[in-house]
Write a protein that holds these residues in place. Sequence first.
Motif: not given
Length: 145
Positions: A56-70
């Motif tokens: 879940q942490l790895v998926v969250g970090l990937i999401l954080y860096f590909v997020s258009p708003s993060g």
Amino acid sequence: MYETIQMLHSYLAYVALAILFLATANAITGLLSKRMFTMNKDLRLSLFALILCHIQLVVGLILYFVSPSGLNAIQEFGMGGLTAAARLLAVEHPFINILAIAFITVGWSRHKKFVEGDKKFKSIAIFYGIGLVLILSRIPWGQWF
């Protein structure tokens, strides 16, 4: 791609939280009932919770860096210009959840050093419990349901 990762992160969170809760409750009941720490049930449940939380942490970090708003929101407005909801998603949620995963990892590592079942259960109960409380404190509940 962003929507797929976001959906995976959201649905995996339900599973990871459920297993983490079960592992914490199992450790607390094992500690209170002075049960033997078994390899089949106790070890596997705790290990499965650890693995799911790390995934879940790895998926969250990937999401954080590909997020258009993060990161864009922080760069555009600075830390003082973020709303409470944006700050939660951009700063608090990632930081506290990384800290929670660190506590869970410490609990897993510490339990391996002990031979007695009550010390193993105590280590898992305390550190997994702290991790669970930290994770629950920073879930964006308004967006989750």
